[in-house]
Design an enzyme around this catalytic site. Structure first.
Site, short mmCIF file in Angstrom:
data_model
loop_
_atom_site.label_atom_id
_atom_site.label_comp_id
_atom_site.label_asym_id
_atom_site.label_seq_id
_atom_site.Cartn_x
_atom_site.Cartn_y
_atom_site.Cartn_z
N ARG A 150 0.84 -1.19 0.00
CA ARG A 150 0.00 0.00 0.00
C ARG A 150 0.88 1.24 0.00
NH1 ARG A 150 -1.92 -3.57 3.99
NH2 ARG A 150 -4.02 -4.41 3.58
N LYS A 174 -1.67 -2.63 8.09
CA LYS A 174 -2.85 -2.26 8.87
C LYS A 174 -2.85 -2.98 10.21
CE LYS A 174 -6.07 -1.02 5.15
NZ LYS A 174 -7.39 -1.30 4.55
N HIS A 244 -2.86 2.29 -5.88
CA HIS A 244 -3.61 1.05 -5.68
C HIS A 244 -3.72 0.26 -6.98
CE1 HIS A 244 -5.21 -0.52 -1.99
NE2 HIS A 244 -6.22 -1.06 -2.61
N ARG A 247 -0.91 -2.01 -7.00
CA ARG A 247 -1.18 -3.11 -6.07
C ARG A 247 -2.08 -4.15 -6.74
NH1 ARG A 247 -1.29 -4.47 -0.53
NH2 ARG A 247 -3.31 -5.02 0.37
N HIS A 270 -3.51 -9.03 3.44
CA HIS A 270 -4.95 -9.11 3.63
C HIS A 270 -5.27 -9.97 4.85
CE1 HIS A 270 -5.88 -8.25 -0.90
NE2 HIS A 270 -5.79 -7.14 -0.18
N TYR A 279 -9.05 -10.86 -6.86
CA TYR A 279 -8.09 -10.84 -7.95
C TYR A 279 -8.20 -12.08 -8.84
CZ TYR A 279 -6.24 -6.98 -5.33
OH TYR A 279 -6.11 -5.78 -4.66
#
Length: 298
Positions: A150, A174, A244, A247, A270, A279
């Site tokens: 990110r 995150k 993004h 990404r 994730h 994806y």
């Protein structure tokens, strides 16, 4: 009702390690709900019931907010009321049966391998003159595409987070979760060149930041986005925009190349495999498009 809200925001920041941006988003959503509840007759947190929440959500929908925004606001309220029950501020959870519209799941725009090659070649040519910013831009885009990290993770990197011997970077994602992400030789070569050119931009407060802005401070997310947007716009044949998109492109190319879903999930950081599965749909759509164009009986 400000006191329980502030308690919940502290819980998000300190207890769950949410970023300042995420905490601000929760605060905005909950201020909207609590304000509407007060106007609807709630004088305290215990006065909020399902009917008030549904009326608030209905007014939000009528104001033209998107499905994704409504879903996010609903999730914020559910988290808040569930926390309030655990803390003993509410006896029952009024948001347990609060529904929200499902998000539209748009397939992300991704680059084809040839577009990626042209983009990176164009950046490399622009850096031939040795301008430190141009050299930085090559390393920045190469690393984003190589790793799928990110933009917030990219600008947070320090020099010591890069292991050129092992061809890996240490990323803080995150929820303050740390992970190690590999990259390839093109990104490594671009980083080596940037680390040499970086000295020309260093100032007293540059610190250990890997990527620096023109004035020598740590590169910000907006500057990184502008760099990527400029590189993508220069292609002239894609609607992809922002970091993004790189990404998305990295994840899709990994799956196209045979990487397994769990590995891609780990690389992208994730928490849920369902997020990574998006994806696979992109890869299937690309395969279908190629089939229709190439097969005489399609």
């Amino acid at each position: 009702m400000r006191e329980p809200l502030e308690g919940f925001l502290r819980h998000l920041e300190l207890g769950r390690g949410r970023s300042p941006h995420t905490v601000r988003a929760y605060e905005g959503d909950l201020v909207s709900m609590l304000g509407a509840a007060e106007q609807d007759g709630a004088g305290a947190l215990k006065d909020i019931d399902l009917a008030k929440l549904r009326r608030w959500l209905g007014r939000q929908s009528e104001s033209g907010l998107s499905r994704s925004t409504l879903a996010r606001r609903t999730a914020a309220v559910r988290s808040f009321t569930a926390w309030a029950v655990r803390e003993g501020l509410l006896e029952t959870d009024p948001a347990l049966r609060l529904g929200s519209p499902k998000r539209h799941q748009h397939l992300p725009e991704v680059l084809h391998a040839e577009q990626t090659r042209r983009m990176l070649s164009g950046l490399a040519e622009a850096a031939d003159g040795g301008d430190p910013v141009a050299v930085r831009d090559v390393a920045l885009v190469e690393l984003l595409y190589a790793t799928g990290i990110r933009v917030s993770e990219l600008v947070g990197l320090d020099i010591d987070d890069v292991d050129l011997g092992a061809l890996t970077i240490r990323v803080l994602g995150k929820g303050n979760k740390e992970r190690t992400v590999p990259f390839g030789l093109p990104a490594a070569n671009a980083l080596v060149r940037w680390l040499g050119a970086r000295r020309a931009l260093v100032i007293a407060n540059s610190g250990s930041a890997l990527f620096l802005g023109r004035r020598g401070g740590r590169l910000g997310q907006r500057q990184a986005r502008e760099t990527v947007d400029s590189a993508l716009h220069g292609l002239g044949d894609t609607a992809a925009s922002g970091p993004h998109a790189l990404r998305h492109t990295a994840a899709t190319h990994l799956l196209d190349g045979g990487a397994d879903l769990r590995s891609v999930q780990e690389l992208l950081g994730h928490s849920s495999l369902a997020t990574t599965q998006l994806y696979t749909h992109v890869s299937v759509e690309r395969l279908r498009s190629s089939y229709v164009q190439a097969h005489p009986r399609a």
